[in-house]
Design a protein around this motif. Sequence first.
Motif, PDB file in Angstrom:
ATOM      1  N   MET A  60     -46.637 -11.424  -6.912  1.00  0.00           N
ATOM      2  CA  MET A  60     -45.226 -11.205  -6.583  1.00  0.00           C
ATOM      3  C   MET A  60     -44.417 -10.846  -7.824  1.00  0.00           C
ATOM      4  SD  MET A  60     -45.209 -11.580  -3.357  1.00  0.00           S
ATOM      5  CE  MET A  60     -43.446 -11.518  -3.096  1.00  0.00           C
ATOM      6  N   LEU A  61     -44.667 -11.550  -8.919  1.00  0.00           N
ATOM      7  CA  LEU A  61     -43.863 -11.367 -10.129  1.00  0.00           C
ATOM      8  C   LEU A  61     -44.234 -10.096 -10.870  1.00  0.00           C
ATOM      9  CD1 LEU A  61     -41.822 -12.521 -12.205  1.00  0.00           C
ATOM     10  CD2 LEU A  61     -43.749 -13.746 -13.247  1.00  0.00           C
ATOM     11  N   TRP A  62     -45.514  -9.889 -11.085  1.00  0.00           N
ATOM     12  CA  TRP A  62     -46.007  -8.766 -11.886  1.00  0.00           C
ATOM     13  C   TRP A  62     -46.266  -7.541 -11.029  1.00  0.00           C
ATOM     14  CZ3 TRP A  62     -51.658  -8.435 -13.939  1.00  0.00           C
ATOM     15  CH2 TRP A  62     -51.777  -7.353 -14.813  1.00  0.00           C
ATOM     16  N   GLY A  63     -46.988  -7.741  -9.917  1.00  0.00           N
ATOM     17  CA  GLY A  63     -47.346  -6.607  -9.073  1.00  0.00           C
ATOM     18  C   GLY A  63     -46.160  -5.997  -8.360  1.00  0.00           C
ATOM     19  N   TYR A  64     -45.319  -6.857  -7.758  1.00  0.00           N
ATOM     20  CA  TYR A  64     -44.182  -6.350  -6.985  1.00  0.00           C
ATOM     21  C   TYR A  64     -42.896  -6.289  -7.801  1.00  0.00           C
ATOM     22  CZ  TYR A  64     -46.542  -6.010  -2.534  1.00  0.00           C
ATOM     23  OH  TYR A  64     -47.370  -5.607  -1.528  1.00  0.00           O
ATOM     24  N   GLY A  65     -42.671  -7.274  -8.658  1.00  0.00           N
ATOM     25  CA  GLY A  65     -41.436  -7.296  -9.429  1.00  0.00           C
ATOM     26  C   GLY A  65     -41.511  -6.535 -10.733  1.00  0.00           C
ATOM     27  N   GLY A  66     -42.728  -6.208 -11.195  1.00  0.00           N
ATOM     28  CA  GLY A  66     -42.877  -5.478 -12.442  1.00  0.00           C
ATOM     29  C   GLY A  66     -42.567  -6.303 -13.677  1.00  0.00           C
ATOM     30  N   VAL A  67     -42.594  -7.645 -13.550  1.00  0.00           N
ATOM     31  CA  VAL A  67     -42.298  -8.535 -14.673  1.00  0.00           C
ATOM     32  C   VAL A  67     -43.578  -9.262 -15.066  1.00  0.00           C
ATOM     33  CG1 VAL A  67     -40.944 -10.501 -15.486  1.00  0.00           C
ATOM     34  CG2 VAL A  67     -39.927  -8.857 -13.880  1.00  0.00           C
ATOM     35  N   TRP A 224     -44.791 -12.484   3.925  1.00  0.00           N
ATOM     36  CA  TRP A 224     -43.556 -12.331   4.693  1.00  0.00           C
ATOM     37  C   TRP A 224     -42.456 -11.749   3.807  1.00  0.00           C
ATOM     38  CZ3 TRP A 224     -38.856 -15.025   3.988  1.00  0.00           C
ATOM     39  CH2 TRP A 224     -37.888 -14.767   4.960  1.00  0.00           C
ATOM     40  N   ILE A 225     -42.350 -12.234   2.584  1.00  0.00           N
ATOM     41  CA  ILE A 225     -41.352 -11.697   1.654  1.00  0.00           C
ATOM     42  C   ILE A 225     -41.606 -10.216   1.386  1.00  0.00           C
ATOM     43  CG2 ILE A 225     -40.505 -11.807  -0.732  1.00  0.00           C
ATOM     44  CD1 ILE A 225     -40.961 -14.819  -0.633  1.00  0.00           C
ATOM     45  N   GLN A 226     -42.854  -9.843   1.242  1.00  0.00           N
ATOM     46  CA  GLN A 226     -43.192  -8.435   0.995  1.00  0.00           C
ATOM     47  C   GLN A 226     -42.744  -7.538   2.140  1.00  0.00           C
ATOM     48  OE1 GLN A 226     -47.400  -8.431   0.283  1.00  0.00           O
ATOM     49  NE2 GLN A 226     -47.221  -9.385  -1.740  1.00  0.00           N
ATOM     50  N   HIS A 227     -42.759  -8.049   3.351  1.00  0.00           N
ATOM     51  CA  HIS A 227     -42.390  -7.239   4.511  1.00  0.00           C
ATOM     52  C   HIS A 227     -40.883  -7.209   4.759  1.00  0.00           C
ATOM     53  CE1 HIS A 227     -46.181  -5.873   6.084  1.00  0.00           C
ATOM     54  NE2 HIS A 227     -46.704  -7.084   6.008  1.00  0.00           N
ATOM     55  N   THR A 228     -40.128  -8.013   4.034  1.00  0.00           N
ATOM     56  CA  THR A 228     -38.683  -8.022   4.206  1.00  0.00           C
ATOM     57  C   THR A 228     -38.027  -6.971   3.314  1.00  0.00           C
ATOM     58  OG1 THR A 228     -38.337  -9.677   2.475  1.00  0.00           O
ATOM     59  CG2 THR A 228     -38.739 -10.488   4.725  1.00  0.00           C
ATOM     60  N   LYS A 229     -36.732  -6.840   3.488  1.00  0.00           N
ATOM     61  CA  LYS A 229     -35.966  -5.917   2.642  1.00  0.00           C
ATOM     62  C   LYS A 229     -36.066  -6.316   1.172  1.00  0.00           C
ATOM     63  CE  LYS A 229     -31.211  -4.229   2.074  1.00  0.00           C
ATOM     64  NZ  LYS A 229     -29.826  -4.319   2.594  1.00  0.00           N
ATOM     65  N   LEU A 230     -36.166  -7.611   0.914  1.00  0.00           N
ATOM     66  CA  LEU A 230     -36.317  -8.089  -0.459  1.00  0.00           C
ATOM     67  C   LEU A 230     -37.591  -7.553  -1.084  1.00  0.00           C
ATOM     68  CD1 LEU A 230     -35.622  -9.885  -2.866  1.00  0.00           C
ATOM     69  CD2 LEU A 230     -36.681 -11.811  -1.651  1.00  0.00           C
ATOM     70  N   GLY A 231     -38.685  -7.533  -0.318  1.00  0.00           N
ATOM     71  CA  GLY A 231     -39.935  -7.000  -0.842  1.00  0.00           C
ATOM     72  C   GLY A 231     -39.827  -5.530  -1.201  1.00  0.00           C
ATOM     73  N   VAL A 232     -39.146  -4.762  -0.354  1.00  0.00           N
ATOM     74  CA  VAL A 232     -38.940  -3.338  -0.642  1.00  0.00           C
ATOM     75  C   VAL A 232     -38.109  -3.165  -1.907  1.00  0.00           C
ATOM     76  CG1 VAL A 232     -37.969  -1.182   0.231  1.00  0.00           C
ATOM     77  CG2 VAL A 232     -39.144  -2.748   1.795  1.00  0.00           C
ATOM     78  N   LEU A 233     -37.096  -4.004  -2.051  1.00  0.00           N
ATOM     79  CA  LEU A 233     -36.244  -3.917  -3.236  1.00  0.00           C
ATOM     80  C   LEU A 233     -37.003  -4.306  -4.509  1.00  0.00           C
ATOM     81  CD1 LEU A 233     -32.893  -5.323  -1.846  1.00  0.00           C
ATOM     82  CD2 LEU A 233     -33.253  -3.054  -2.834  1.00  0.00           C
ATOM     83  N   GLU A 363     -52.953  -3.935   1.802  1.00  0.00           N
ATOM     84  CA  GLU A 363     -52.164  -4.821   0.949  1.00  0.00           C
ATOM     85  C   GLU A 363     -51.060  -4.099   0.209  1.00  0.00           C
ATOM     86  OE1 GLU A 363     -52.095  -7.995   0.001  1.00  0.00           O
ATOM     87  OE2 GLU A 363     -53.468  -8.630   1.530  1.00  0.00           O
ATOM     88  N   THR A 364     -51.269  -2.830  -0.119  1.00  0.00           N
ATOM     89  CA  THR A 364     -50.258  -2.116  -0.889  1.00  0.00           C
ATOM     90  C   THR A 364     -49.307  -1.415   0.056  1.00  0.00           C
ATOM     91  OG1 THR A 364     -51.871  -1.730  -2.623  1.00  0.00           O
ATOM     92  CG2 THR A 364     -49.886  -0.377  -2.645  1.00  0.00           C
ATOM     93  N   PRO A 365     -48.103  -1.856   0.166  1.00  0.00           N
ATOM     94  CA  PRO A 365     -47.169  -1.268   1.123  1.00  0.00           C
ATOM     95  C   PRO A 365     -46.686   0.087   0.676  1.00  0.00           C
ATOM     96  CG  PRO A 365     -46.063  -2.914  -0.209  1.00  0.00           C
ATOM     97  CD  PRO A 365     -47.496  -2.933  -0.613  1.00  0.00           C
ATOM     98  N   GLN A 366     -46.382   0.917   1.631  1.00  0.00           N
ATOM     99  CA  GLN A 366     -45.829   2.222   1.328  1.00  0.00           C
ATOM    100  C   GLN A 366     -44.321   2.108   1.164  1.00  0.00           C
ATOM    101  OE1 GLN A 366     -47.685   4.964   0.910  1.00  0.00           O
ATOM    102  NE2 GLN A 366     -49.506   3.665   1.163  1.00  0.00           N
ATOM    103  N   GLU A 367     -43.791   2.748   0.155  1.00  0.00           N
ATOM    104  CA  GLU A 367     -42.355   2.725  -0.032  1.00  0.00           C
ATOM    105  C   GLU A 367     -41.688   3.560   1.042  1.00  0.00           C
ATOM    106  OE1 GLU A 367     -40.805   3.069  -3.928  1.00  0.00           O
ATOM    107  OE2 GLU A 367     -42.724   2.661  -4.862  1.00  0.00           O
ATOM    108  N   PRO A 368     -40.531   3.139   1.513  1.00  0.00           N
ATOM    109  CA  PRO A 368     -39.890   3.830   2.627  1.00  0.00           C
ATOM    110  C   PRO A 368     -39.491   5.244   2.251  1.00  0.00           C
ATOM    111  CG  PRO A 368     -38.398   2.256   1.617  1.00  0.00           C
ATOM    112  CD  PRO A 368     -39.749   2.030   1.005  1.00  0.00           C
ATOM    113  N   ALA A 369     -39.524   6.099   3.249  1.00  0.00           N
ATOM    114  CA  ALA A 369     -39.191   7.496   3.002  1.00  0.00           C
ATOM    115  C   ALA A 369     -37.760   7.663   2.536  1.00  0.00           C
ATOM    116  CB  ALA A 369     -39.419   8.307   4.284  1.00  0.00           C
ATOM    117  N   ASP A 370     -36.898   6.730   2.938  1.00  0.00           N
ATOM    118  CA  ASP A 370     -35.492   6.808   2.560  1.00  0.00           C
ATOM    119  C   ASP A 370     -35.231   6.301   1.143  1.00  0.00           C
ATOM    120  OD1 ASP A 370     -34.515   5.808   5.871  1.00  0.00           O
ATOM    121  OD2 ASP A 370     -34.902   7.798   5.049  1.00  0.00           O
ATOM    122  N   GLY A 371     -36.284   5.805   0.476  1.00  0.00           N
ATOM    123  CA  GLY A 371     -36.111   5.298  -0.876  1.00  0.00           C
ATOM    124  C   GLY A 371     -35.532   3.898  -0.845  1.00  0.00           C
ATOM    125  N   ILE A 372     -34.554   3.620  -1.677  1.00  0.00           N
ATOM    126  CA  ILE A 372     -33.963   2.293  -1.782  1.00  0.00           C
ATOM    127  C   ILE A 372     -33.074   2.058  -0.575  1.00  0.00           C
ATOM    128  CG2 ILE A 372     -32.491   0.835  -3.212  1.00  0.00           C
ATOM    129  CD1 ILE A 372     -33.368   2.615  -5.559  1.00  0.00           C
TER     130      ILE A 372
END
Length: 377
Positions: A60-67, A224-233, A363-372
């Motif tokens: 979550m921190l490194w893979g998704y958050g980039g930290v 669950w967090i990954q599938h929410t708007k927070l995960g996309v952000l 496991e690796t979600p696709q980023e939405p076509a609309d971007g952010i």
Amino acid sequence: MPATKSLPRAALAALRGEWLGYAVLALVLLVVLPLACDVFRLNLIGKYLSYAFVAVGLVMLWGYGGVLSLGQGVFFGLGGYAMAMFLKLEASDAKSTAIQSTPGIPDFMDWNQLTALPWWWEPFRHLPLALLGVVAVPVLLAFVVGFAMFRRRVGGVYFAIITQAVALILSVLIIGQQGYTGGVNGITDLKTLLGWDIRTDGARLVLYFVNVALLLGAMALCRWIQHTKLGVLLLAMRDKEDRVRFSGYDVAMFKVFVFCLAAALAAVGGALFTLQVGFMSPSFVGIVPSIEMVIFAAVGGRMSLVGAVWGTLLVNAGKTYFSESFPDLWLFLMAALFIGVVVAFPDGLAGLYGKYLGRRAGETPQEPADGIPAKTA
């Protein structure tokens, strides 16, 4: 066939692959390993799985958050020490410590000529407060460090170095304050939990299944967090941080949140480690164990929750096997294992699975076509 018509089928295949990965992992942990291993080996695997909490948090921190944090051993150790303090106080009743100069306090305090229990140990006499401390103390430290750093836009290699410094400072502090923490030996001789002997084979078996259940629950929460708007952000923040900031989002607080989440997961793993192994020492807090924990996530795949668990099991099983079979060469063999995995599978074990199935196991979600996603009031 038009691409728009193939999307639902692709999404369905990815979902099936994702659930298959979780089902196989749960089957192995809950059925195959308990049937195939004796209690000693199962307890050893339970120890490995306590490290998996850290690896899942790093996804979550490194893979998704980039930290990238190189100090997760700090939170693992704090959670372990919080649990160890409760267990040690339970083992230090007046009857068991009657031969000490000051009965009723831990033995290492008596050896260091303390005559009373420090005030900040007192809350850990009660299990609910100790369990609260397992999570609250590491999360509070993570919030303070994260808020101070991310508000000043400190990131990348600079943040990684700072987390290493925190790990070094805490390990030196624990070793130096021997009368309060047990020093280099740590807190040892932990026997019971509310009168339940945690050293028996039956207790070790129960603790293994508790560990697995909590680990699967932690993975479900993260998924669950990954599938929410927070995960996309989080993904958008990792790849286009400035764009997310200019869209009106508070990037610093998103980073603080995911840093605190990873700290909480690591702390739960530390507490379970203490229960299963029966001690906690500063050797699990410093820089070296923290870097090893990052390796667990890297070997499994830093974008994969399931891969993080498999990576943790592989690395620790390799360490155990090589140290038992080749005591003079095991460090070189472990280095060869790390190098081989990185060279052959740059995306980790999850990438290997995805390569043969034509996807990343869902496991690796696709980023939405609309971007952010648009910021809502």
